[in-house]
Design a protein around this motif. Structure first.
Motif, PDB file in Angstrom:
ATOM      1  N   ALA A  94      40.654  17.637  -4.144  1.00 38.86           N
ATOM      2  CA  ALA A  94      41.672  16.811  -3.874  1.00 38.86           C
ATOM      3  C   ALA A  94      43.043  17.194  -4.610  1.00 38.86           C
ATOM      4  O   ALA A  94      44.015  16.670  -4.184  1.00 38.86           O
TER       5      ALA A  94
ATOM      6  N   TRP B   1      30.381   4.907  -8.744  1.00 38.57           N
ATOM      7  CA  TRP B   1      31.525   5.774  -7.963  1.00 38.57           C
ATOM      8  C   TRP B   1      32.780   5.261  -8.549  1.00 38.57           C
ATOM      9  O   TRP B   1      33.611   6.223  -8.686  1.00 38.57           O
TER      10      TRP B   1
ATOM     11  N   TYR C 175      31.222  16.715  -8.724  1.00 42.23           N
ATOM     12  CA  TYR C 175      32.342  15.920  -8.788  1.00 42.23           C
ATOM     13  C   TYR C 175      33.536  16.919  -9.012  1.00 42.23           C
ATOM     14  O   TYR C 175      34.657  16.481  -8.669  1.00 42.23           O
TER      15      TYR C 175
ATOM     16  N   LEU D 111      33.946  13.117 -16.717  1.00 43.11           N
ATOM     17  CA  LEU D 111      32.814  13.233 -15.536  1.00 43.11           C
ATOM     18  C   LEU D 111      31.424  13.461 -16.051  1.00 43.11           C
ATOM     19  O   LEU D 111      30.517  13.502 -15.372  1.00 43.11           O
TER      20      LEU D 111
ATOM     21  N   LEU E  72      20.263   9.984  -6.683  1.00 45.82           N
ATOM     22  CA  LEU E  72      21.664  10.044  -6.078  1.00 45.82           C
ATOM     23  C   LEU E  72      21.834   9.952  -4.688  1.00 45.82           C
ATOM     24  O   LEU E  72      22.798   9.868  -4.171  1.00 45.82           O
TER      25      LEU E  72
ATOM     26  N   THR F 181      27.932  10.358 -17.932  1.00 48.36           N
ATOM     27  CA  THR F 181      27.062   9.818 -17.260  1.00 48.36           C
ATOM     28  C   THR F 181      25.901  10.590 -16.697  1.00 48.36           C
ATOM     29  O   THR F 181      24.809  10.519 -17.147  1.00 48.36           O
TER      30      THR F 181
ATOM     31  N   ARG G 277      44.109  10.017  -0.280  1.00 49.06           N
ATOM     32  CA  ARG G 277      44.175  11.040   0.853  1.00 49.06           C
ATOM     33  C   ARG G 277      43.175  10.541   1.991  1.00 49.06           C
ATOM     34  O   ARG G 277      42.194  10.163   1.839  1.00 49.06           O
TER      35      ARG G 277
ATOM     36  N   ASP H  16      40.192   8.895   0.099  1.00 49.81           N
ATOM     37  CA  ASP H  16      39.692   9.659  -1.046  1.00 49.81           C
ATOM     38  C   ASP H  16      40.661   9.527  -2.245  1.00 49.81           C
ATOM     39  O   ASP H  16      41.981   9.476  -1.825  1.00 49.81           O
ATOM     40  N   HIS H  17      40.323   8.999  -3.401  1.00 49.45           N
ATOM     41  CA  HIS H  17      41.127   8.880  -4.395  1.00 49.45           C
ATOM     42  C   HIS H  17      40.951  10.052  -5.401  1.00 49.45           C
ATOM     43  O   HIS H  17      39.834  10.028  -5.852  1.00 49.45           O
ATOM     44  N   HIS H  18      41.939  10.444  -5.936  1.00 51.54           N
ATOM     45  CA  HIS H  18      42.081  11.563  -7.045  1.00 51.54           C
ATOM     46  C   HIS H  18      43.231  11.507  -7.984  1.00 51.54           C
ATOM     47  O   HIS H  18      44.341  11.499  -7.489  1.00 51.54           O
ATOM     48  N   ALA H  19      42.962  11.030  -9.111  1.00 53.21           N
ATOM     49  CA  ALA H  19      44.139  11.261 -10.197  1.00 53.21           C
ATOM     50  C   ALA H  19      45.413  10.338  -9.500  1.00 53.21           C
ATOM     51  O   ALA H  19      46.415  10.697  -9.699  1.00 53.21           O
TER      52      ALA H  19
ATOM     53  N   PHE I  39      33.826   3.769 -11.372  1.00 57.96           N
ATOM     54  CA  PHE I  39      34.349   3.775 -12.872  1.00 57.96           C
ATOM     55  C   PHE I  39      33.598   5.051 -13.610  1.00 57.96           C
ATOM     56  O   PHE I  39      33.932   5.123 -14.686  1.00 57.96           O
ATOM     57  N   GLU I  40      32.744   5.490 -13.033  1.00 58.52           N
ATOM     58  CA  GLU I  40      31.901   6.639 -14.047  1.00 58.52           C
ATOM     59  C   GLU I  40      31.675   8.081 -13.538  1.00 58.52           C
ATOM     60  O   GLU I  40      31.588   8.815 -14.080  1.00 58.52           O
ATOM     61  N   ARG I  41      32.442   8.165 -12.178  1.00 63.96           N
ATOM     62  CA  ARG I  41      32.426   9.456 -11.893  1.00 63.96           C
ATOM     63  C   ARG I  41      33.883   9.681 -11.207  1.00 63.96           C
ATOM     64  O   ARG I  41      34.071  10.375 -10.055  1.00 63.96           O
ATOM     65  N   GLY I  42      34.672   9.740 -12.001  1.00 64.39           N
ATOM     66  CA  GLY I  42      36.074   9.874 -11.610  1.00 64.39           C
ATOM     67  C   GLY I  42      36.863   9.152 -10.733  1.00 64.39           C
ATOM     68  O   GLY I  42      37.649   9.839  -9.775  1.00 64.39           O
ATOM     69  N   GLU I  43      36.682   8.111 -10.886  1.00 63.55           N
ATOM     70  CA  GLU I  43      37.388   6.922 -10.096  1.00 63.55           C
ATOM     71  C   GLU I  43      37.546   7.204  -8.571  1.00 63.55           C
ATOM     72  O   GLU I  43      38.645   7.523  -7.890  1.00 63.55           O
ATOM     73  N   ARG I  44      36.377   7.510  -7.953  1.00 61.81           N
ATOM     74  CA  ARG I  44      36.206   7.804  -6.521  1.00 61.81           C
ATOM     75  C   ARG I  44      36.240   6.361  -5.831  1.00 61.81           C
ATOM     76  O   ARG I  44      35.143   5.897  -5.367  1.00 61.81           O
TER      77      ARG I  44
ATOM     78  N   ARG J 272      47.969  13.282 -16.798  1.00 58.85           N
ATOM     79  CA  ARG J 272      48.165  13.438 -15.177  1.00 58.85           C
ATOM     80  C   ARG J 272      48.838  12.218 -14.389  1.00 58.85           C
ATOM     81  O   ARG J 272      49.373  12.575 -13.485  1.00 58.85           O
TER      82      ARG J 272
END
Lengths: 513, 407
Positions: free
Chosen positions: B405, A475, B398, B365, A284, B368, A262, A255-258, A477-482, B99
């Motif tokens: 996370a 997922w 999200y 977030l 979705l 979109t 993880r 899982d990628h976050h900022a 590029f538009e939803r928080g770089e997941r 961040r």
């Protein structure tokens, strides 16, 4: 020591050296980091108690609590407990580390960490925040070349002694000689590194004893020309296909976050396959998107084949003049980069000025908002992709038609077969072997046709015309770089296509039997 | 105050912040990345040439990076040490970049006197999490453009706007009253704020599905409905085409629209109307463009000298004149010719009624999913409360992930 054993020892010791070197680098970085962080901790506690820190501390001080700037809450003024003001338009940059470290400590607590070639440590104390900035005196320890060279030389002697006696002693000499590197690896990095060294050495010895090394070496020598020709392509495939593919597979479990990754096991896949809590009618939901993707692929490929084969049959008619011109013109949609075509079609489906609505207007029909409902948006996408896709099927069909022997048609005519019967019993059965691989290929292209979906409907309305590959993009590029979710989507797309090609291959085999 | 004292004042500031720099060499160059084109680029180049000629500053090397790859290049280049020292970008990425440790807090160098150079909202937009990350170059928001041949007196309330629009709308002939980017949150934001809605509450909680937001969405749906004044699918290039051809009387767009208006078109620009239902002004998002410092800048003091000089009043006046940038410098607003410019005046007034676009990672977030709600309601006529509830749920999921996370 015969050349065989030189080779085996070389192989075993190289593998062992790689592991040992990695173990050393890890050990060295860890011990360096640990030592310097500990020094910084001592330094900052010295600063906090008001004494002068020893060692390599280059800047230090106790920063008093910030004074608020009434109009600008983000411009607090800070000064040292000794009174010196930190910062200002013409301030020296050296104090900036103290200022920023104090600001960060006030926000999120004390820390000790590396910042490029410096170590910054902070601690809270009675009169504010103690900050110590140290510059580690030297880099980490150098690689102990002498130890490694000595061990390799000693190992070579042991291996040579074993090789002289031959048989099991040769293998034992090899294992002991090259396995000597397990000792420093164990010291540096623990039993896992030692185990890795030993297993590499033992497997080389095992392969040597079974004669595998001989056979592999002989094959390499015998076919060296072939292997040398294959090497560049093989390396390129490894680098450009295998490595990214393997990385993609692995990322699906993370899982990628900022900026941090993880490990989450199967959670991404479970999230996706369970629909993520969305109903089946919600765009979705994975299964909704999969349904749209399958419908999109099926409809497109059917249209590509039908139009392509029909045009090929027409182009093959002997009475048709200027055949070459038509053929060239019909291939043009295929020759233009597909994103350009997609952008042109997107413009043509535009409501106010689009060519399609202008045409409808001339026919006395109302304007259509193409992207306001699922059916029309989907139809716009399919139209665009059909325009892009039929030339390929036409070219394949034309080639296959050329290869059908003329005399079969003549014989059929003599037997009194009508045009429809000739098509049904001669042309189509002969087309099938060429068309089936083309259909398999075309369906994979269409399944992943990102450009058309993204540029024509862009998922409108409300994401309902998205297909799996555009969903993966969203997922990422538009939803928080997941990125993990996107990679899991890519893996699922791969699985679906693998099943589909497997099914297609069975279909082809079934036909040919 | 006229231009001359401003210039002298800013030169004085520059001489304070810029100690002598006799022989510029490669290592002393400050590298600046930007994505300006056209007049904005010319103005930037000219301003920097003046600064470079004065020899009081380190030489600046300009690198043009296309806007659509700018953010990706920054995230890749800076951690690898190939990035710029300074970059020009919109403020809404500051949260993300901070961040990811890509940008440097600069409040150390900035005092109140320097901050006072700018309008408060503009410099506040450059702040995040109690730190300052940039100095503002330009502020951007949408305002109401109208064709003076079709409308004599621009509307001051939404009721007037709808009435004026109705008079101009003839769907059969393809004529409409108003055009704006109605299925995008950026375009919809004036109504959202005008009806009292918000995306995030002050405590950071998500407030997408609220009665105010529903009212704003219903209003937008009404504008675009069959007896409304907004054409369907009105976005991007369409806005300029309709406006230039006189098929629409009013358009809501930003300073970038100036370049799209054809020469012979009679037009003017004014502030957005007050929402009649609430009495609040329609408030667009305010985006601030600023110069930010890389966390890996080679010499931070020197890089800051350049930041301060680039955002000086003299430089701002030059950029405002050459590129019609709406600059946040207070002194520039007092310069005669800029004050007299009706376009600049309209945008300045609009900025006083704007809402600073949140610079939080959470905001990114929202775009979109919110677009989905706008499409569902405006294009497909669905119920606003259900669409907003779905969007709120989606964004919440999200955010929940981001929260987990981060833990």
């Amino acid at each position: 020591m015969t050349p065989r054993y030189v080779r085996a020892y070389g192989l075993a010791v190289s593998a062992a050296l790689i592991v040992a070197a990695a173990a050393f680098v890890r050990y060295r970085n860890q011990s360096f980091e640990h030592r310097e962080l500990e020094r910084a901790r001592v330094a900052v506690s010295a600063v906090a108690t008001g004494s002068t820190p020893l060692g390599h501390t280059v800047a230090w001080g106790v920063v008093a609590p910030p004074e608020a700037t009434p109009r600008y809450p983000f411009l607090p003024r800070r000064r040292l407990a000794s009174g010196r003001v930190l910062g200002g338009p013409s301030a020296a940059p050296g104090d900036k580390l103290l200022y920023d470290a104090a600001a960060r400590t006030e926000k999120s607590g004390p820390f000790i960490e590396f910042a490029d070639d410096l170590v910054i440590a902070t601690a809270r104390c009675a009169s504010g925040t103690a900050v110590a900035v140290s510059r580690p005196p030297a880099g980490p320890e150098p690689v102990p070349y002498l130890v490694l060279i000595g061990l390799v030389g000693l190992g070579a002697a042991i291996a040579a002694a074993g090789a002289r006696r031959g048989g099991n002693a040769a293998s034992a000499g090899l294992v002991v000689g090259a396995g000597g590197l397990a000792i420093p690896a164990a010291v540096w990095s623990g039993p896992i590194a030692a185990g890795l060294v030993m297993s590499a050495v033992v497997s080389v010895a095992w392969a040597e004893q079974r004669g595998w090394l001989d056979r592999a070496g002989a094959a390499l020598v015998r076919n060296r020309v072939a292997y040398s020709y294959m090497a560049p392509a093989g390396a390129a495939m490894l680098l450009l296909v295998a490595v990214p593919f393997a990385m993609g597979l692995v990322l699906g479990f993370y899982d990628h976050h900022a900026g941090t990754w993880r490990f989450v096991g199967l959670r991404n896949f479970i999230d996706i396959l369970s629909g993520g809590g969305h109903s089946f009618a919600d765009p979705l939901n994975f299964w909704f998107t999969l349904g749209v993707t399958v419908a999109w692929t099926g409809l497109n490929v059917a249209l590509h084949v039908a139009i392509g084969v029909a045009l090929a049959l027409v182009l093959r008619q002997p009475w048709l003049r200027l055949r070459g011109v038509y053929r060239t013109l019909l291939i043009v949609p295929w020759a233009i980069p597909n994103y350009i075509t997609a952008l042109i079609w997107a413009g043509m489906f535009q409501r106010e000025y689009g060519a399609v609505n202008l045409l409808l207007g001339h026919l006395g029909l109302d304007k259509v908002s193409w992207f306001s409902s699922w059916a029309t948006a989907f139809a716009a996408n399919v139209t665009t992709n059909t325009w892009l896709g039929f030339p390929f099927m036409m070219v394949v069909a034309l080639g296959a038609l050329e290869s059908i022997p003329r005399d079969m048609y003549e014989a059929a005519e003599v037997d009194g077969a009508r045009a429809w019967q000739r098509l049904r019993y001669i042309t189509l059965p002969h087309l099938a072997p060429a068309l089936l691989p083309a259909i398999a290929l075309g369906s994979i292209w269409t399944f992943n046709m990102f450009n058309v979906i993204y540029l024509v409907s862009d998922g409108r309305p409300g994401g309902s015309t998205d297909i799996l590959v555009t969903e993966a993009y969203r997922w990422a590029f538009e939803r928080g770089e997941r990125y993990g979710m996107a990679a899991a989507y890519a893996t699922l797309i791969f699985v679906v296509l693998l099943l589909w090609t497997g099914f297609g291959a069975r279909l082809r085999r079934g036909r040919s039997e | 105050m006229t231009a001359a004292p401003v210039l002298i004042a800013s030169l004085a500031v520059a001489s304070v912040v810029a100690p002598g720099c006799a022989r510029p060499d490669r290592d002393e160059t400050v590298v600046l990345w930007h994505s300006y084109t056209g007049a904005e680029k010319d103005a930037l180049v000219e301003a920097l040439q003046q600064l470079n000629a004065a020899k009081t500053l380190p030489p600046v090397e300009l690198v043009a990076v296309p806007y659509d790859v700018f953010a990706d290049k920054i995230t890749n280049a800076i951690p690898n040490g190939n990035g710029p020292d300074l970059m020009i970008f919109a403020h809404d990425r500051i949260g993300d970049w901070h961040r990811a440790h890509l940008i440097e807090p600069i409040e150390y160098f900035v005092d109140e006197a320097l901050a006072d150079r700018f309008a408060r909202e503009a410099v506040a937009a450059m702040a995040y999490d109690g730190s300052l990350f940039g100095l503002p170059l330009a502020v951007k928001s949408v305002a109401l453009f109208y064709r003076t041949d079709l409308i004599d007196v621009p509307p001051t309330t939404t009721d007037e706007m709808v009435a004026l629009g109705r008079a101009r709308t003839n769907r059969r002939a393809g004529a409409y009253g108003l055009v704006y980017d109605n299925v995008d949150l950026y375009g919809h934001a004036p109504w959202l704020h005008g009806f009292g809605g918000k995306v995030f509450a002050d405590d950071g909680s998500l407030t997408i599905a609220t009665a105010e937001a529903e009212a704003a969405l219903s209003f937008a749906r009404q504008l675009a409905s069959a007896d409304g004044i907004v054409p369907p699918e009105s976005s991007g290039t369409m806005i300029a085409t309709l406006f230039n051809e006189g098929k629409v009387a009013m358009a809501i767009s930003g300073p970038w629209f100036l370049a799209d208006i054809r020469d012979q078109v009679p037009w003017s620009v004014t502030t957005l109307p007050v929402v009649s239902d609430t009495g609040r002004p329609a408030a667009p998002f305010l985006g601030a463009e600023g110069v930010l410092m890389s966390a890996r800048a080679r010499d931070k003091a020197r890089a800051f000298q350049v930041m301060a000089a680039m955002t000086s009043d003299a430089s701002a006046v030059l950029r405002a004149r050459r590129a019609r940038q709406v600059v946040p410098n207070r002194a520039a607003h007092e310069v005669e010719d800029l004050r007299a410019d009706p376009v600049m005046a309209a945008f300045r007034r609009q900025l006083e009624r704007a809402v600073v676009m949140p610079a939080t990672p959470a905001m990114r977030l929202v775009w979109t999913p919110y677009k989905t709600a706008l499409q569902r309601v405006i294009e497909r006529g669905e119920d606003p409360s259900a669409a907003l509830a779905a969007t709120q749920r989606e964004v919440q999921s999200y955010l929940r992930h981001a929260g987990e996370a981060a833990r």
